[in-house]
Motif scaffolding. Structure first.
Motif, PDB file in Angstrom:
ATOM      1  N   UNK A  54       0.826  -1.220   0.000  1.00  7.77           N
ATOM      2  CA  UNK A  54       0.000   0.000   0.000  1.00  7.77           C
ATOM      3  C   UNK A  54       0.860   1.270   0.000  1.00  7.77           C
ATOM      4  N   UNK A  59      -1.759  -0.608  -7.437  1.00 11.47           N
ATOM      5  CA  UNK A  59      -3.086  -1.088  -7.104  1.00 11.47           C
ATOM      6  C   UNK A  59      -2.915  -2.317  -6.216  1.00 11.47           C
ATOM      7  N   UNK A  60      -3.560  -2.314  -5.061  1.00  8.96           N
ATOM      8  CA  UNK A  60      -3.478  -3.486  -4.192  1.00  8.96           C
ATOM      9  C   UNK A  60      -4.862  -4.112  -4.090  1.00  8.96           C
ATOM     10  N   UNK A  61      -4.957  -5.357  -4.495  1.00  9.31           N
ATOM     11  CA  UNK A  61      -6.230  -6.066  -4.401  1.00  9.31           C
ATOM     12  C   UNK A  61      -6.080  -7.150  -3.345  1.00  9.31           C
ATOM     13  N   UNK A  62      -6.842  -7.037  -2.291  1.00 10.73           N
ATOM     14  CA  UNK A  62      -6.751  -8.001  -1.192  1.00 10.73           C
ATOM     15  C   UNK A  62      -7.851  -9.039  -1.294  1.00 10.73           C
ATOM     16  N   UNK A  63      -7.463 -10.284  -1.506  1.00 13.93           N
ATOM     17  CA  UNK A  63      -8.467 -11.349  -1.537  1.00 13.93           C
ATOM     18  C   UNK A  63      -8.827 -11.719  -0.100  1.00 13.93           C
ATOM     19  N   UNK A  64     -10.111 -11.743   0.221  1.00 17.52           N
ATOM     20  CA  UNK A  64     -10.508 -12.061   1.592  1.00 17.52           C
ATOM     21  C   UNK A  64     -10.319 -13.535   1.945  1.00 17.52           C
ATOM     22  N   UNK A  65     -10.203 -14.380   0.933  1.00 27.73           N
ATOM     23  CA  UNK A  65     -10.025 -15.807   1.168  1.00 27.73           C
ATOM     24  C   UNK A  65      -8.847 -16.266   0.314  1.00 27.73           C
ATOM     25  N   UNK A  71      -6.273 -18.694  -8.807  1.00 24.24           N
ATOM     26  CA  UNK A  71      -7.377 -17.791  -8.483  1.00 24.24           C
ATOM     27  C   UNK A  71      -6.909 -16.359  -8.332  1.00 24.24           C
ATOM     28  N   UNK A  72      -5.715 -16.180  -7.751  1.00 25.24           N
ATOM     29  CA  UNK A  72      -5.162 -14.835  -7.582  1.00 25.24           C
ATOM     30  C   UNK A  72      -4.839 -14.236  -8.947  1.00 25.24           C
ATOM     31  N   UNK A  74      -6.141 -15.014 -11.793  1.00 23.93           N
ATOM     32  CA  UNK A  74      -7.368 -14.723 -12.532  1.00 23.93           C
ATOM     33  C   UNK A  74      -7.991 -13.410 -12.067  1.00 23.93           C
ATOM     34  N   UNK A  75      -7.847 -13.122 -10.764  1.00 23.02           N
ATOM     35  CA  UNK A  75      -8.336 -11.840 -10.260  1.00 23.02           C
ATOM     36  C   UNK A  75      -7.661 -10.694 -11.001  1.00 23.02           C
ATOM     37  N   UNK A  78      -9.084 -10.418 -14.396  1.00 20.80           N
ATOM     38  CA  UNK A  78     -10.408  -9.782 -14.345  1.00 20.80           C
ATOM     39  C   UNK A  78     -10.262  -8.272 -14.221  1.00 20.80           C
ATOM     40  N   UNK A  79      -9.314  -7.872 -13.374  1.00 21.50           N
ATOM     41  CA  UNK A  79      -9.062  -6.435 -13.208  1.00 21.50           C
ATOM     42  C   UNK A  79      -8.623  -5.826 -14.540  1.00 21.50           C
ATOM     43  N   UNK A  82     -11.668  -5.648 -16.943  1.00 24.64           N
ATOM     44  CA  UNK A  82     -12.672  -4.644 -16.583  1.00 24.64           C
ATOM     45  C   UNK A  82     -12.147  -3.223 -16.766  1.00 24.64           C
TER      46      UNK A  82
END
Lengths: 235, 118
Positions: A54, A59-65, A71-72, A74-75, A78-79, A82
């Motif tokens: 941070x 850009x910091x994307x925090x996965x809650x799980x 999966x990370x 792919x996030x 997706x970013x 979009x």
């Protein structure tokens, strides 16, 4: 028009190496036709990865799980999808992929206009080459990939890759969860994307531990072989 | 009525009550409950009708009724495990998707708040 480039760095407990990596990325020089954004995907680390990241202008994307590497990743795609990025580059958070080598991927992409560009350790045998056992594993995947797709990818486990918009779109729809690298090659090749490999120099990891150790190496080989096979026969 | 019959019937009733409780408390979805209820009914049927097992075994051409019970149940358990694996995979896929969307939304929210302040 400038090309929007997203650098995706999936991180799981990488507080040791993330600072030097982000510093290097800040100082990196790329052709001025590229506008770079860095996205750190924090895969539910239980250390200070997120707090440290941070502090940088990323850009910091925090996965809650915790989702695992696929999966990370792919996030990140997706970013990228979009937010209308033209190109995405995935890079490991442990410092194995020196940012200075990024230009080689960009150059290869510029020259070939391939949908996927993979940074390879083995085209020119320079830099960190991994252990003997792992190299055997990797040459086995080279053989398997050739069998399934007919193309030569010498470093199919490399996580240093560039995706164009078409590949990003596919990755958003489907991306393997665990150990995605070799399987995704089969998947992309079957979808008719062009894949190119370009030599890069990798370093040994700066911190953290490989997710594939001991007994898991065997599991890795079996699981990935099965996944590749099913990716191959899937319509 | 033989001793074993009474034990089985009692166990059965307790099992049935337990499942009913789970359904009432909404801890078990009905679609899974159906399977468990069916099993209880089956167990109850054979504990009342002792000859039944012999009859059914003969029908399938199995010598020993015990073998028939084991084979039948193991097969059933395998199928049910497969079903659970499918459910599990589906759940995992949903969780992945939800996690990703949530993380992306949070990031977007952070950006929006930042630009509001500036």
């Amino acid at each position: 028009m400038a090309t929007q480039l997203l650098i995706i760095i999936p991180c799981f407990n990488e507080e040791d190496s993330i600072v030097s990596l982000l510093n290097e990325l800040n100082q990196m020089v790329v052709p001025n036709t590229f506008i770079i954004t860095v996205a750190v995907i924090n895969d539910c680390s239980n250390d200070n990865t997120s707090v440290i990241a941070e502090k940088f202008s990323v850009v910091v994307i925090n996965l809650p799980v915790n989702l695992g590497i696929g999966g990370a990743m792919q996030t990140g795609y997706k970013y990228a999808w979009e937010n209308n990025f033209d190109v995405a580059v995935q890079m490991d958070g442990d410092g194995q992929h020196p940012p200075a080598e990024l230009n080689k991927l960009l150059q290869c992409w510029h020259n070939t206009q391939a949908n996927v560009v993979i940074g390879s350790r083995f085209l020119v045998n320079q830099g960190f080459q991994s252990s003997l056992l792992r190299r055997w594993g990797i040459s086995y995947f080279h053989w398997l990939n050739k069998f399934f797709t007919g193309i030569h990818i010498y470093d199919s486990t490399s996580g240093f890759r560039l995706f164009d918009r078409k590949a990003i779109e596919l990755a958003v729809q489907y991306y393997p969860d665990e150990y995605p690298e070799p399987e995704s090659i089969v998947f992309f090749a079957k979808s008719g994307l062009s894949i190119h490999e370009t030599p890069v120099i990798m370093k040994e990891r700066q911190g953290g531990k490989s997710s594939i150790r001991h007994f898991y190496q065997l599991y890795y080989i079996i699981k990935v072989s099965i996944a590749m096979f099913f990716s191959f026969i899937r319509k | 009525m033989a001793k074993i019959q009474i034990i089985v019937i009692c166990t059965n009733l307790i099992f049935l009550a337990f499942i009913a409780r789970l359904i009432i408390k909404a801890k078990l979805r009905e679609e899974y409950a159906i399977v468990w209820l069916l099993i209880t009914v089956l167990l109850a049927l054979f504990s009342f009708w002792r000859k039944g097992l012999d009859v059914v075994s003969k029908l399938f051409g199995v010598y020993e009724p015990a073998n028939f019970v084991f084979t039948g149940f193991i097969f059933f358990i395998l199928i049910y495990l497969l079903h659970l694996s499918i459910v599990n995979s589906k759940l995992q896929k949903s969780i992945t998707k939800l996690t990703q969307e949530l993380a992306l939304l949070k990031e977007q929210l952070k950006e929006t708040n930042k630009s509001k302040i500036n």
